[in-house]
Design a protein around this motif. Structure first.
Motif, short mmCIF file in Angstrom:
data_model
loop_
_atom_site.label_atom_id
_atom_site.label_comp_id
_atom_site.label_asym_id
_atom_site.label_seq_id
_atom_site.Cartn_x
_atom_site.Cartn_y
_atom_site.Cartn_z
N ASP A 1 48.24 61.89 57.39
CA ASP A 1 49.48 62.32 57.36
C ASP A 1 49.28 64.01 56.57
OD1 ASP A 1 51.78 59.85 57.07
OD2 ASP A 1 50.65 60.50 58.79
N SER A 2 50.37 64.68 56.62
CA SER A 2 50.54 65.61 55.86
C SER A 2 51.39 65.87 54.86
CB SER A 2 50.78 66.89 56.90
OG SER A 2 49.61 67.06 57.69
N LEU A 3 51.24 66.80 53.85
CA LEU A 3 52.23 66.93 52.76
C LEU A 3 52.13 68.54 52.63
CD1 LEU A 3 52.05 64.12 50.22
CD2 LEU A 3 54.11 64.69 51.83
N GLN B 1 49.59 73.36 51.76
CA GLN B 1 49.56 72.48 52.72
C GLN B 1 48.25 71.60 52.68
OE1 GLN B 1 52.08 72.51 55.22
NE2 GLN B 1 51.21 70.85 55.90
N MET B 2 48.68 70.35 52.86
CA MET B 2 47.65 69.35 52.79
C MET B 2 47.71 68.69 54.32
SD MET B 2 47.75 68.01 48.89
CE MET B 2 49.23 67.44 49.10
N ASN B 3 46.77 68.79 55.23
CA ASN B 3 46.65 67.94 56.14
C ASN B 3 45.49 67.00 56.18
OD1 ASN B 3 48.60 69.74 57.20
ND2 ASN B 3 46.97 71.21 58.11
N LYS C 1 38.17 71.73 52.11
CA LYS C 1 37.89 72.93 53.09
C LYS C 1 38.23 72.38 54.49
CE LYS C 1 34.71 76.12 50.89
NZ LYS C 1 33.49 76.30 50.66
N GLY C 2 39.04 73.18 55.04
CA GLY C 2 39.33 72.89 56.65
C GLY C 2 40.81 72.04 56.78
N ARG C 3 41.13 71.34 55.76
CA ARG C 3 42.09 70.35 55.47
C ARG C 3 43.46 70.96 54.89
NH1 ARG C 3 41.84 65.42 53.16
NH2 ARG C 3 40.49 66.01 51.64
#
Length: 122
Positions: free
Chosen positions: A16-18, A81-83, A64-66
């Motif tokens: 998930d993302s936050l 932004q955390m994916n 990195k990248g997320r």
């Protein structure tokens, strides 16, 4: 009086993302580099990402990248932004004002927010 207020944490599933936000008052926001750190239970506070006053951006290798750090100088706010979140990302996340000379050392950050909890379950 300098004040930092984080928001946006929560409990999510892996993948998930936050989006975290940190609103800053009491200083000239655009003049300072800002960073996100995190602290898991019984661990030291560790660097996550930094956005420089000059626009330079740095990330800790594992995010990195997320994760993406950004800032809005008009709103005196820094974002994270955390994916593709992983259980290993579980921690209290803090934003800080880089008042010292070291970019990734928590001792170079004098002002901190109260933290926001991020919990990622598998």
């Amino acid at each position: 009086q300098v004040r930092l207020v984080e928001s946006g944490g929560g409990s999510v599933q892996a993948g998930d993302s936050l989006r975290l936000s940190c609103a800053v008052t009491g200083l000239t926001f655009s003049a300072y580099s800002m960073a996100w750190f995190r602290q898991a239970p019984e661990k030291e506070r560790e660097f996550v990402a930094r956005t420089g006053a000059n626009g330079n951006i740095m990330y800790e290798e594992s995010v990195k990248g997320r994760f993406t750090i950004s800032r809005d100088n008009a709103k005196n706010t820094v974002y994270l932004q955390m994916n593709s979140l992983k259980p290993g990302d579980t921690a209290v996340y803090y934003c800080g004002v880089n008042t010292g000379t070291q970019a990734t050392d928590a001792r170079s950050y004098y002002y901190w927010g109260q933290g926001t909890q991020v919990t990622v379950s598998s």
